[in-house]
Design a protein around this motif. Structure first.
Motif, PDB file in Angstrom:
ATOM      1  N   ILE A   1      65.712  54.400  34.902  1.00  0.00           N
ATOM      2  CA  ILE A   1      65.027  53.104  34.876  1.00  0.00           C
ATOM      3  C   ILE A   1      64.821  52.668  33.422  1.00  0.00           C
ATOM      4  O   ILE A   1      64.516  53.495  32.554  1.00  0.00           O
TER       5      ILE A   1
ATOM      6  N   SER B   1      64.923  60.555  36.517  1.00  0.00           N
ATOM      7  CA  SER B   1      64.177  61.452  37.400  1.00  0.00           C
ATOM      8  C   SER B   1      65.106  62.231  38.311  1.00  0.00           C
ATOM      9  O   SER B   1      66.298  61.916  38.448  1.00  0.00           O
TER      10      SER B   1
ATOM     11  N   ASP C   1      70.715  53.738  40.259  1.00  0.00           N
ATOM     12  CA  ASP C   1      70.518  54.912  41.110  1.00  0.00           C
ATOM     13  C   ASP C   1      71.868  55.555  41.395  1.00  0.00           C
ATOM     14  O   ASP C   1      72.906  55.005  41.067  1.00  0.00           O
ATOM     15  N   ASN C   2      71.857  56.686  42.010  1.00  0.00           N
ATOM     16  CA  ASN C   2      72.999  57.590  42.227  1.00  0.00           C
ATOM     17  C   ASN C   2      73.721  57.885  40.919  1.00  0.00           C
ATOM     18  O   ASN C   2      74.816  57.428  40.650  1.00  0.00           O
ATOM     19  N   THR C   3      73.082  58.701  40.075  1.00  0.00           N
ATOM     20  CA  THR C   3      73.679  59.011  38.771  1.00  0.00           C
ATOM     21  C   THR C   3      74.643  60.184  38.863  1.00  0.00           C
ATOM     22  O   THR C   3      74.971  60.776  37.860  1.00  0.00           O
TER      23      THR C   3
ATOM     24  N   LYS D   1      67.613  49.167  36.812  1.00  0.00           N
ATOM     25  CA  LYS D   1      67.618  50.459  37.495  1.00  0.00           C
ATOM     26  C   LYS D   1      69.041  50.881  37.785  1.00  0.00           C
ATOM     27  O   LYS D   1      69.875  50.050  38.104  1.00  0.00           O
TER      28      LYS D   1
ATOM     29  N   ASP E   1      65.561  62.340  41.340  1.00  0.00           N
ATOM     30  CA  ASP E   1      66.257  61.750  42.484  1.00  0.00           C
ATOM     31  C   ASP E   1      67.400  60.850  42.018  1.00  0.00           C
ATOM     32  O   ASP E   1      67.680  59.815  42.619  1.00  0.00           O
ATOM     33  N   ASN E   2      68.051  61.268  40.905  1.00  0.00           N
ATOM     34  CA  ASN E   2      69.253  60.599  40.399  1.00  0.00           C
ATOM     35  C   ASN E   2      69.019  59.129  40.064  1.00  0.00           C
ATOM     36  O   ASN E   2      69.815  58.265  40.429  1.00  0.00           O
ATOM     37  N   LEU E   3      67.908  58.880  39.372  1.00  0.00           N
ATOM     38  CA  LEU E   3      67.550  57.496  39.078  1.00  0.00           C
ATOM     39  C   LEU E   3      67.284  57.354  37.586  1.00  0.00           C
ATOM     40  O   LEU E   3      66.642  58.211  36.981  1.00  0.00           O
TER      41      LEU E   3
ATOM     42  N   GLU F   1      57.493  54.206  39.059  1.00  0.00           N
ATOM     43  CA  GLU F   1      58.490  53.860  40.079  1.00  0.00           C
ATOM     44  C   GLU F   1      59.205  55.116  40.574  1.00  0.00           C
ATOM     45  O   GLU F   1      59.863  55.089  41.595  1.00  0.00           O
ATOM     46  N   HIS F   2      59.110  56.185  39.780  1.00  0.00           N
ATOM     47  CA  HIS F   2      59.845  57.406  40.164  1.00  0.00           C
ATOM     48  C   HIS F   2      59.130  58.111  41.302  1.00  0.00           C
ATOM     49  O   HIS F   2      57.915  58.260  41.275  1.00  0.00           O
TER      50      HIS F   2
END
Length: 1330
Positions: free
Chosen positions: A125, A119, A139-141, A137, A121-123, A97-98
């Motif tokens: 999972i 990963s 996102d925006n870590t 999930k 892209d700040n994700l 998924e990354h």
């Protein structure tokens, strides 16, 4: 779990009687019918996968739990799982998924099914491995999560941290779900390399920094930031990053730390002092990874980062206890499996419970060892990741690899090409700066280029057998690499530092190489570097391709959206032609190999354009991709077939005559860059991608009718044609390339019966790699061909039993005498010692004990030599004892093998090998025994005389067949049915060989091989022909040309007693009366009008079967339904009915024309027919042991009973009782710790025995057991489908049902269709997955 709701049973004929509805329904059904015929049966089959290697950029990229381990490539996570039946790790899932580089993974400490990944892209999972899906999930870590770890003390919380902090804690579920910030872990003065929670002490955590310091936090204590820097750094501002960090599992405060330059220390996190500094043998050694060995207190392992040396340490000593050099390249990551994978321990087979016989039994130290030895054998398995992308599982106790995947690419693969003179070698070029050459039969790397080339965008093999590859790089110009010598022999620097996007070696004139570059030039030069032409373009040039018909013509693709054609025979630097039409940059161009003057181009505008050079025109635009097009490939046999790959992750197959897309392949996890096939195996394609994998595909299904023409022995002009004929609109596929012409020429040269050779040569050309060649070699041996005609590589595959020992004997001699060449022999060439060892092992398995002893002595392995020497003579043994004299050698692990051979205990040895999953070894020993190469055990009889056991030979023979079966089963469940068939053919078990081909759905191959083998394979060949004929029954609609209408009939004509099969074909065939009568005539059946009269006559005389048969063939087939169904219902109502009494009737009825069956007036009969077929199908599935679909068939039948108004003698309660009884009596429900094994109740035993009495014997014995097609073992990457039968993600090929949405696995579809002809959706449409 069974998912009753998953049966999207189409509601047909339930409470819908108004005539208006009626009209709509019939229209809707007609539409469904039309769609279902063209059901989305994927045409391109995946047959091989070269997994990516482990990425070398981030730290926590491998993890393990229980019997699984996982590693990260750049964009995907590969999960391997132990297959306990064969003691080996198999690729189980690819999680993708990354979209950006994966930075870390962490396995959940209290749930072996769950792990987390992060990963760039700040994700973050959370994955469930068992269900193969992402369950949460985030996102925006806020910053890239550089390191991540499950919180040991909280059930489902994951902590992650970016380079400077703070530490975030994400609670995934429950009342407190959400992200919180750790109160103290922030505002660090130096970047964080990694962090670790303490596994025992709640909430305690340590961070390692780039300046070499640590920060320690624990609840209730003052936090310690930036402490414990290595002493030599104190007072300086030098960096020495922490490369590894692990808490001692047995202490609350001790911690192992590795710094890049300062080595390893054991520190105390309470007193903040260093307890021990460990010393390496040489100052040059540095370490980036370490791991504790949980089963051996105080023991840990490290991996050197320059060279692959694994060192074993104990905290009580400052120097390593043991060192193993495992690989030339350095370690990147290490992880010890907490409990070694439990193997079938050998002791269970031997009467004396001898616990240390197997090197893999759990942590039971062998008795009476010296203290040093007790140190040196940590039982356990280390997951090792190397800098070159290699990944392996090393068994430290047995000192051997359990599993090693060497040399995967770790980055985007931009290009792949087959070697011109060898279709088994494939070269790949990657972003990681290497070119690797793979053997596609074994999917292993054979050569790798020296590396450090920056990015390699393109490669081109030298023509013929020159064994060189030209490569194009992003910064370092072009080069020529001499593959066998392993070195660069030429470099081209005319483009300076500009990237070269494409390099093409002319195959018509091997002295010329073209390159095109970002500097706007396409340069043609000779191989020694003399520039012949510099063609200037207005912008960057991305692609070029030499014409296949004219050696002086080359085409280019340019950023200015144009395609240009240049003619080298003139001195002009202007193009002959410029083609414009694309609306964005043109990337690749490809000339058609079969149609002169035709070329295609792929562009960032998402289209592929076909240009005709002779007409100066674009003759077709292929649209369908939703992103830039990269890979392009013409088929070398079918002139209109073109394949393209794109940034939309798909591969599309085009018919360029009318621009239709014949198939779309979704399974790459990222952009598809390279596509290639080899002219001599034109329907096997390789593709490569940004997902770092190489896939192998079979395109043969695209030309299936053509393949069946070959089997049906049709004339040459229905198989081979010229290009003009083949490219006419609507013309059936014809072979127009070189390989098919060559086959025709060879066949025409033969005298006598040419059919066998023709079948073999076409089969080898059409089949993907993976054993078909091997299969044909074995067929030739069985048919008595002279051994001298066997190909050179025959001895590398599965050999016939009569050759096995002979070939291994000569191999042993070769190994003993070979002198190492100066360059070694390719990757990881064995040293002299290793060669002698291998030679010794072979001699031993061939019963040559003295030779084994001598070689062992030469290697210094005295105890091994001594222990078997008495097998030669006591005198020889004494002589060896003297030679050993003062040499003392420490006792090795118990070694069963030589003892068994010396004492002639073949059975025990075979059992030992089999229990360890070493089936090939077991096979060799059993064969040697059959050839009387083993010493026979001397049995002392009561009167003291010796008696040789006469039954031994029979025993050995039985043993050989048993082992072959095991090995075949191993190949079969690994998705390699053809190799499974080879194992059976090698011991001349033709019945089982054919059965495995049919169960693997290799029907065309089964018919070809069966036809050549003749009488011995006849029964199976006929069954395969019947299944193939069923396959053709839908072909008529996909291929409207009349030629295919008769294919099914032709195939059935090749079987004896075919009248009933032909009746079914004619009954099912849709068409107008005239067409149907034509077919009747071809099949020697009366016309439809006459059939109606015959049916009425038969009904009057009470001949039930004939009545049904003739009604089905008549103009009123629906009249057969009530008669047949009534009969089956009466049968089932009686107490002593059997499957054989009802199957022929139901089978015949199931061939009623679909458009008649779905009429409204038939709805009641239709529902009853579906229910009866479902129920009888379930019983047939039990008989054939199709265990995965038995519950589904029962469930389907119950659902139909529930939803449709019918009167059949079946009750839903009975069905569920039968299903429970079957489950209980065959014990398919795995007994877990929570639900222990419960024996079946008496009533269940009764029900099951009644079922069994109804079933009787399966006529084709070998076909018992599940179907398993090629590629079933390949996990899908991005093409994820959930089965509507099981609710689980499908592994391997999928099959779309007639609604175009519902899917089941192809294996389940094949088994379902073999026991119940109708689709699981309950529409009355026949299932045709063959």
């Amino acid at each position: 779990m069974w998912y009753p709701h998953a049966f999207g049973l189409v509601n047909v004929g339930v409470g819908m009687d108004s005539s208006l509805h009626q009209e709509h329904r019939d229209l809707a059904l007609a539409y469904v019918l039309k769609k279902s015929v063209q059901a989305k049966m994927s045409q391109v089959k995946q047959v091989g996968l070269l997994a990516a290697g482990c990425q070398p950029w981030n730290k926590d990229v491998c993890a393990a739990s229980g019997d699984r381990f996982a590693y990260c490539a750049t964009l995907a996570i590969y999960v391997y799982q132990m297959d306990h039946r064969y003691n080996e790790f198999k690729l189980r899932a690819i999680m993708s998924e990354h979209k950006k580089t994966i930075t870390a993974i962490s396995w959940c400490p209290h749930n072996p099914d769950v792990f987390a990944s992060a990963s760039a892209d700040n994700l973050v999972i959370i994955w469930n491995v068992a269900e193969q899906k992402a369950v949460a999930k985030l996102d925006n870590t806020k910053g890239v999560p550089a390191s991540l770890s499950w919180c040991w003390n909280a059930d489902d919380a994951v902590a992650f941290v970016s380079h400077r902090g703070p530490l975030y804690i994400w609670t995934i579920s429950g009342p407190d779900s959400g992200v919180t910030v750790h109160k103290e872990a922030h505002s660090f003065l130096s970047d964080i390399c990694l962090f670790r929670w303490h596994p025992k002490k709640k909430g305690k955590a340590v961070f390692g920094h780039t300046d070499g310091s640590l920060s320690i936090f624990q609840p209730g204590s003052k936090s310690q930031k930036h402490v414990l820097r290595p002493e030599s750094l104190e007072g300086t501002d030098e960096e020495d990053p922490v490369t590894a960090l692990e808490w001692d599992p047995l202490s609350t405060d001790y911690l192992l730390v590795a710094n890049l330059h300062n080595g390893i220390r054991l520190v105390d996190s309470e007193s903040l002092s260093c307890i021990t500094t460990f010393n390496f043998p040489s100052a040059a050694a540095s370490v980036q990874c370490l791991a504790w060995v949980p089963s051996a207190p105080g023991m840990f392992i490290t991996g050197d980062s320059q060279v692959g040396v694994l060192r074993i340490w104990n905290v009580s000593r400052t120097t390593p206890i043991d060192n193993f050099k495992l690989k030339k390249t350095g370690f990147h990551g290490l992880h010890v499996l907490s409990s070694p994978p439990k193997k079938k321990s050998f002791s269970s087979h031997s009467p004396t419970k001898n616990h240390h016989t197997s090197s893999t039994s759990e942590a039971v130290p062998p008795p009476t060892l010296t203290p040093n030895q007790a140190f040196s054998l940590p039982p356990g398995h280390a997951v090792c990741c190397f800098m070159d992308g290699g990944v392996g599982l090393y068994d430290m106790g047995a000192k051997k690899w359990d599993f090693l995947r060497d040399l995967g690419h770790v980055e985007t693969i931009f290009d792949c090409k087959f070697k011109p003179d060898n279709p088994d070698l494939l070269a790949t070029a990657s972003f990681d700066g290497t070119i690797k050459v793979w053997d596609i039969n074994t999917l292993t790397a054979v050569y790798t280029s020296p590396g450090n080339e920056g990015v390699i965008y393109s490669l081109s093999w030298a023509p013929g057998d020159l064994n060189c590859i030209a490569g194009a790089t992003s910064r370092n110009g072009g080069f020529i690499w001499d593959v066998p010598k392993g070195k660069m022999i030429t470099r081209f620097s005319e483009h300076g530092k500009n990237g070269i996007f494409c390099i093409a070696w002319s195959h018509k004139d091997s002295k010329r190489i073209a390159t095109c570059s970002g500097d706007g030039y396409c340069i043609i030069r000779t191989i020694d570097g003399r520039v012949l032409h510099k063609y200037k373009h207005p912008a960057a040039v991305f692609g070029c391709d030499w014409s296949q018909n004219n050696k002086d013509m080359i085409a280019t693709g340019c950023e200015d959206k144009n395609v240009r054609v240049y003619y080298l025979a003139t001195s002009s630097d202007q193009p002959l032609k410029v083609f414009s039409g694309h609306t964005a940059k043109v990337f690749h161009v490809r000339w058609s190999p079969l149609r002169e003057g035709i070329l295609c181009s792929g562009s960032d505008d998402g289209t592929v354009r076909i240009w005709d050079y002779t007409q100066d025109a674009c003759i077709n635009v292929l649209s369908g991709h939703t992103a830039p097009v990269r890979g392009l490939m013409w088929n070398t046999e079918i002139p209109y077939l073109l394949i393209s790959g794109s940034w939309d992750y798909t591969i599309r197959v085009w018919d360029t005559r009318d621009g239709t897309c014949l198939d779309t392949v979704y399974d790459h996890g990222a952009d598809v860059y390279g596509l290639t096939c080899h002219p001599s195996r034109p329907f096997t394609m390789a593709s490569c991608s940004r997902d770092s994998t190489v896939r192998l595909w079979s395109l043969t299904p695209l030309i299936n009718p053509l393949q069946i023409n070959i089997l049906a022995d049709r004339s040459w002009d229905e198989i081979i044609g010229n290009t003009d004929r083949a490219v006419e609109a609507g013309a059936p596929p014809l072979l127009c390339g070189k390989v098919s012409r060559d086959i025709k020429q060879e066949v025409d040269k033969l005298s006598g019966n040419t059919r066998g050779k023709k079948l073999q040569w076409f089969s080898e050309c059409l089949s993907p790699p993976g054993g078909s060649k091997n299969l044909w070699d074995l067929v030739a041996v069985i048919k008595g061909q002279d051994d001298s005609l066997l190909p050179q590589n025959y001895c590398k595959g599965i050999m016939h039993m009569k050759h096995l020992v002979r070939f291994k004997m000569s191999k042993a001699q070769e190994l003993t005498t070979v002198k190492m060449s100066k360059f070694g022999g390719g990757i990881g060439a064995p040293s002299k010692d290793e060669r002698l060892k291998e030679a010794a092992e072979i001699h031993l398995r061939l019963g040559q004990i003295q030779r084994y002893c001598e070689l062992m002595v030469e290697l210094g392995e005295w105890d091994k030599a001594l222990s078997v020497a008495p097998g030669v003579s006591m005198k020889y043994w004494k002589k060896l004892m003297q030679r050993r004299s003062d040499q003392l050698i420490q006792e090795e692990n118990d070694d069963v093998i030589p003892y068994c051979i010396a004492t002639g205990d073949v059975k025990k040895l075979v059992t030992f090998f089999t229990s360890r999953g070493q089936l090939k070894e077991a096979l060799l020993v059993a064969q040697a025994a059959c050839e009387a190469n083993m010493p026979t055990p001397q049995l002392s009889t009561s009167n003291g005389s010796f008696n040789h056991d006469g039954n031994n030979m029979e025993d050995y023979n039985e043993l050989l067949h048993k082992v072959s079966k095991e090995l075949a089963e191993w190949y079969f469940q690994d998705g390699r049915a053809v190799l499974a068939a080879c194992c059976h053919l090698a011991v001349e078990n033709i019945e089982l060989a054919m059965a495995h081909l049919i169960r693997g759905n290799e029907l065309e191959l089964a018919v070809s091989v069966g036809t050549v083998l003749g009488e011995s394979a006849a029964q199976a060949t006929h069954y395969a022909l019947e299944l193939l004929a069923r396959k053709c029954m839908t072909v008529t609609t996909c291929f409207p040309s009349l030629g295919y209408r008769d294919l099914a009939a032709d195939l059935l004509m090749m079987t004896p007693n075919n009248e009933l099969q032909l009746v079914k074909l004619c009954a099912f065939y849709p068409g107008c009366v005239a067409e149907i009568n034509d077919l009747h005539e071809k099949c020697n059946l009366p016309g439809v009008e006459e059939c109606l009269q015959l049916a009425e006559t038969a009904e009057a005389t009470g001949d039930l079967f004939a009545t049904i048969k003739y009604y089905l063939l008549s103009t009123e087939p629906e009249k057969a339904l009530p008669i047949g169904i009534q009969y089956v219902k009466e049968q089932i109502s009686s107490s002593d009915w059997t499957l054989d009494s009802v199957c022929p009737y139901l089978d015949l009825l199931s061939y009623i024309r679909t458009e008649r069956l779905v009429l409204h007036k038939c709805s009641e009969f239709r529902n009853e027919l579906l229910i009866l077929c479902g129920y009888i199908g379930a019983l047939l599935a039990i008989r054939r042991q199709y265990n995965s679909i038995v519950p589904a068939l029962y469930e389907y039948t119950s659902q139909l009973l529930k939803r449709r108004e019918v009167s059949v003698p079946l009750k839903i309660e009975w069905l569920s009782d039968e299903l429970d009884a079957w489950r209980a009596c065959t014990q398919l429900v795995k007994s877990t710790d929570e639900s222990p094994y419960t024996p079946p109740s008496d009533s269940q035993r009764m029900i099951y025995s009644t079922l069994v009495s109804r079933m009787q014997e399966e006529p084709l014995k070998g076909l018992i057991g599940p179907d398993y097609v090629t590629g079933s073992n390949l996990p899908s990457h991005s093409d994820v489908h959930i089965s509507c039968l099981t609710g689980l993600r499908i592994q391997g090929p999928v099959f779309f049902l007639e609604d175009g949405k519902s899917v089941i696995s192809l294996n389940d579809a094949l088994m379902w269709a073999k026991v119940n002809a109708f689709s699981p959706l309950g529409t009355g449409i026949r299932l045709n997955p063959f």
